[in-house]
Design a protein around this motif. Structure first.
Motif, PDB file in Angstrom:
ATOM      1  N   SER A 113       0.838  -1.209   0.000  1.00 52.60           N
ATOM      2  CA  SER A 113       0.000   0.000   0.000  1.00 52.60           C
ATOM      3  C   SER A 113       0.866   1.250   0.000  1.00 52.60           C
ATOM      4  CB  SER A 113      -0.914   0.014   1.227  1.00 52.60           C
ATOM      5  OG  SER A 113      -1.793  -1.083   1.211  1.00 52.60           O
ATOM      6  N   LYS A 114       0.433   2.255  -0.742  1.00 54.64           N
ATOM      7  CA  LYS A 114       1.238   3.458  -0.987  1.00 54.64           C
ATOM      8  C   LYS A 114       1.798   4.069   0.290  1.00 54.64           C
ATOM      9  CE  LYS A 114       1.099   7.925  -3.270  1.00 54.64           C
ATOM     10  NZ  LYS A 114       0.305   8.865  -4.039  1.00 54.64           N
ATOM     11  N   GLU A 115       0.973   4.220   1.308  1.00 59.91           N
ATOM     12  CA  GLU A 115       1.429   4.899   2.522  1.00 59.91           C
ATOM     13  C   GLU A 115       2.467   4.092   3.302  1.00 59.91           C
ATOM     14  OE1 GLU A 115      -2.702   3.140   3.438  1.00 59.91           O
ATOM     15  OE2 GLU A 115      -1.679   4.028   1.731  1.00 59.91           O
ATOM     16  N   TYR A 116       2.697   2.834   2.915  1.00 64.36           N
ATOM     17  CA  TYR A 116       3.681   1.986   3.598  1.00 64.36           C
ATOM     18  C   TYR A 116       4.909   1.704   2.736  1.00 64.36           C
ATOM     19  CZ  TYR A 116       0.094   1.368   7.101  1.00 64.36           C
ATOM     20  OH  TYR A 116      -0.840   1.601   8.085  1.00 64.36           O
ATOM     21  N   GLN A 117       4.970   2.307   1.558  1.00 58.45           N
ATOM     22  CA  GLN A 117       6.118   2.114   0.687  1.00 58.45           C
ATOM     23  C   GLN A 117       7.309   2.901   1.213  1.00 58.45           C
ATOM     24  OE1 GLN A 117       4.823   2.944  -3.337  1.00 58.45           O
ATOM     25  NE2 GLN A 117       3.269   1.344  -3.264  1.00 58.45           N
ATOM     26  N   GLY A 118       8.507   2.397   0.967  1.00 58.68           N
ATOM     27  CA  GLY A 118       9.720   3.076   1.386  1.00 58.68           C
ATOM     28  C   GLY A 118      10.168   2.748   2.801  1.00 58.68           C
ATOM     29  N   LEU A 119       9.496   1.790   3.449  1.00 59.47           N
ATOM     30  CA  LEU A 119       9.837   1.412   4.823  1.00 59.47           C
ATOM     31  C   LEU A 119      10.651   0.116   4.896  1.00 59.47           C
ATOM     32  CD1 LEU A 119       6.365   2.076   6.538  1.00 59.47           C
ATOM     33  CD2 LEU A 119       8.346   3.613   6.397  1.00 59.47           C
ATOM     34  N   GLY A 120      10.897  -0.510   3.737  1.00 62.62           N
ATOM     35  CA  GLY A 120      11.609  -1.785   3.717  1.00 62.62           C
ATOM     36  C   GLY A 120      10.682  -2.988   3.714  1.00 62.62           C
ATOM     37  N   ILE A 121       9.385  -2.754   3.697  1.00 63.76           N
ATOM     38  CA  ILE A 121       8.412  -3.844   3.710  1.00 63.76           C
ATOM     39  C   ILE A 121       8.518  -4.677   2.437  1.00 63.76           C
ATOM     40  CG2 ILE A 121       5.934  -4.353   3.643  1.00 63.76           C
ATOM     41  CD1 ILE A 121       5.574  -1.874   5.494  1.00 63.76           C
ATOM     42  N   GLY A 122       8.681  -4.015   1.302  1.00 62.16           N
ATOM     43  CA  GLY A 122       8.738  -4.719   0.024  1.00 62.16           C
ATOM     44  C   GLY A 122       9.903  -5.687  -0.071  1.00 62.16           C
ATOM     45  N   LYS A 123      11.097  -5.238   0.313  1.00 64.63           N
ATOM     46  CA  LYS A 123      12.270  -6.124   0.259  1.00 64.63           C
ATOM     47  C   LYS A 123      12.071  -7.331   1.169  1.00 64.63           C
ATOM     48  CE  LYS A 123      15.135  -2.766   1.015  1.00 64.63           C
ATOM     49  NZ  LYS A 123      16.219  -1.812   1.169  1.00 64.63           N
ATOM     50  N   ALA A 124      11.546  -7.097   2.357  1.00 65.45           N
ATOM     51  CA  ALA A 124      11.310  -8.203   3.297  1.00 65.45           C
ATOM     52  C   ALA A 124      10.255  -9.156   2.756  1.00 65.45           C
ATOM     53  CB  ALA A 124      10.894  -7.661   4.655  1.00 65.45           C
ATOM     54  N   LEU A 125       9.236  -8.620   2.106  1.00 66.17           N
ATOM     55  CA  LEU A 125       8.155  -9.446   1.566  1.00 66.17           C
ATOM     56  C   LEU A 125       8.647 -10.316   0.413  1.00 66.17           C
ATOM     57  CD1 LEU A 125       5.143 -10.038   1.922  1.00 66.17           C
ATOM     58  CD2 LEU A 125       4.653  -8.032   0.530  1.00 66.17           C
ATOM     59  N   VAL A 126       9.414  -9.735  -0.510  1.00 66.89           N
ATOM     60  CA  VAL A 126       9.961 -10.518  -1.631  1.00 66.89           C
ATOM     61  C   VAL A 126      10.914 -11.586  -1.096  1.00 66.89           C
ATOM     62  CG1 VAL A 126      11.411 -10.431  -3.696  1.00 66.89           C
ATOM     63  CG2 VAL A 126       9.642  -8.706  -3.354  1.00 66.89           C
ATOM     64  N   SER A 127      11.767 -11.216  -0.168  1.00 66.06           N
ATOM     65  CA  SER A 127      12.718 -12.163   0.411  1.00 66.06           C
ATOM     66  C   SER A 127      11.992 -13.324   1.095  1.00 66.06           C
ATOM     67  CB  SER A 127      13.612 -11.424   1.411  1.00 66.06           C
ATOM     68  OG  SER A 127      14.542 -12.286   1.982  1.00 66.06           O
ATOM     69  N   GLU A 128      10.963 -13.025   1.855  1.00 65.30           N
ATOM     70  CA  GLU A 128      10.193 -14.073   2.538  1.00 65.30           C
ATOM     71  C   GLU A 128       9.467 -14.969   1.536  1.00 65.30           C
ATOM     72  OE1 GLU A 128       8.746 -16.276   5.806  1.00 65.30           O
ATOM     73  OE2 GLU A 128      10.402 -14.854   5.613  1.00 65.30           O
ATOM     74  N   CYS A 129       8.946 -14.389   0.477  1.00 67.52           N
ATOM     75  CA  CYS A 129       8.259 -15.170  -0.562  1.00 67.52           C
ATOM     76  C   CYS A 129       9.228 -16.151  -1.225  1.00 67.52           C
ATOM     77  CB  CYS A 129       7.649 -14.235  -1.599  1.00 67.52           C
ATOM     78  SG  CYS A 129       6.765 -15.087  -2.914  1.00 67.52           S
ATOM     79  N   ILE A 130      10.424 -15.684  -1.553  1.00 71.51           N
ATOM     80  CA  ILE A 130      11.426 -16.561  -2.168  1.00 71.51           C
ATOM     81  C   ILE A 130      11.805 -17.672  -1.187  1.00 71.51           C
ATOM     82  CG2 ILE A 130      13.775 -16.718  -3.063  1.00 71.51           C
ATOM     83  CD1 ILE A 130      13.359 -13.757  -4.021  1.00 71.51           C
ATOM     84  N   ARG A 131      12.038 -17.302   0.063  1.00 71.16           N
ATOM     85  CA  ARG A 131      12.383 -18.296   1.092  1.00 71.16           C
ATOM     86  C   ARG A 131      11.274 -19.359   1.188  1.00 71.16           C
ATOM     87  NH1 ARG A 131      13.021 -14.927   4.409  1.00 71.16           N
ATOM     88  NH2 ARG A 131      15.237 -14.601   4.298  1.00 71.16           N
ATOM     89  N   ASN A 132      10.038 -18.904   1.161  1.00 72.05           N
ATOM     90  CA  ASN A 132       8.908 -19.821   1.238  1.00 72.05           C
ATOM     91  C   ASN A 132       8.844 -20.736   0.010  1.00 72.05           C
ATOM     92  OD1 ASN A 132       6.460 -20.716   2.633  1.00 72.05           O
ATOM     93  ND2 ASN A 132       5.386 -19.778   0.907  1.00 72.05           N
TER      94      ASN A 132
END
Length: 192
Positions: A113-132
């Motif tokens: 979501s736009k208001e949560y971009q730039g906090l590092g959430i995206g990198k953590a989410l992609v990394s967790e998805c790959i790990r999964n």
């Protein structure tokens, strides 16, 4: 958010098997959660909020058609990030596509979501998805289809081990590498 002010071209990316997975952590107070029945409404709202669909109804209709028939798989493959209040603010799906008879692992529908971009959430989410995905399927190549409009996400994918493919593709996606590269080079260089 999609940047629809630039020309649209298809981009194919691949994370080769054996690629080291960098560790990116969620900000304090945020957490991962797997899909449970009913969360498709939150998925639809997040995807519509970043411009992937015209509205929540369109995105929910897509979800019901493409993913709900695989509800058992969704529980293992669809991830959310919850904010400090427990509300979903990001999502990603570790899925697959068929390329002829070959079953390719792929990432679908990554959005924060736009208001949560730039906090590092995206990198953590992609990394967790790959790990999964690696946990579920073993160490295999992982593909994704994106577009020039998502150049911010492309920069993030590059940090998590993906490369842009010059010729290769998967499923039925077109690869517009030659047209996309000049646009992306300028945009990505400005982000480094």
């Amino acid at each position: 958010m999609l940047d629809k002010s630039i020309p649209y071209y298809n981009v194919i990316m691949k994370r080769p098997k054996g690629t080291a997975l960098p560790q990116f952590e969620l900000p304090d107070g945020y957490s991962f959660e797997r899909y449970t029945s009913g969360m498709e409404v939150k998925w639809a709202a997040i995807e519509a909020s970043v411009g992937e669909f015209e509205n929540n109804e369109e995105s929910l209709t897509y979800f019901k058609k493409e993913y709900l028939p695989y509800s058992n798989e969704l529980k293992d493959r669809l991830l959310f990030v919850l904010n400090k209040e427990g509300e979903p603010v990001g999502t990603i799906t570790g899925w697959w596509n068929l390329t002829g008879e070959r079953r390719d692992l792929s990432i679908h529908w990554f959005a924060v979501s736009k208001e949560y971009q730039g906090l590092g959430i995206g990198k953590a989410l992609v990394s967790e998805c790959i790990r999964n995905l690696l946990h579920l399927e073993g160490d295999k190549d992982v593909y994704l289809h994106t577009q020039t409009w998502s150049y911010i996400a492309i920069a993030l994918y590059l940090k998590t081990g993906f490369n842009m493919e010059e010729k290769e593709t998967f499923a039925n996606y077109q690869n517009d590498y030659e047209q996309a590269l000049p646009i992306l080079q300028g945009l990505l260089n400005n982000r480094s």
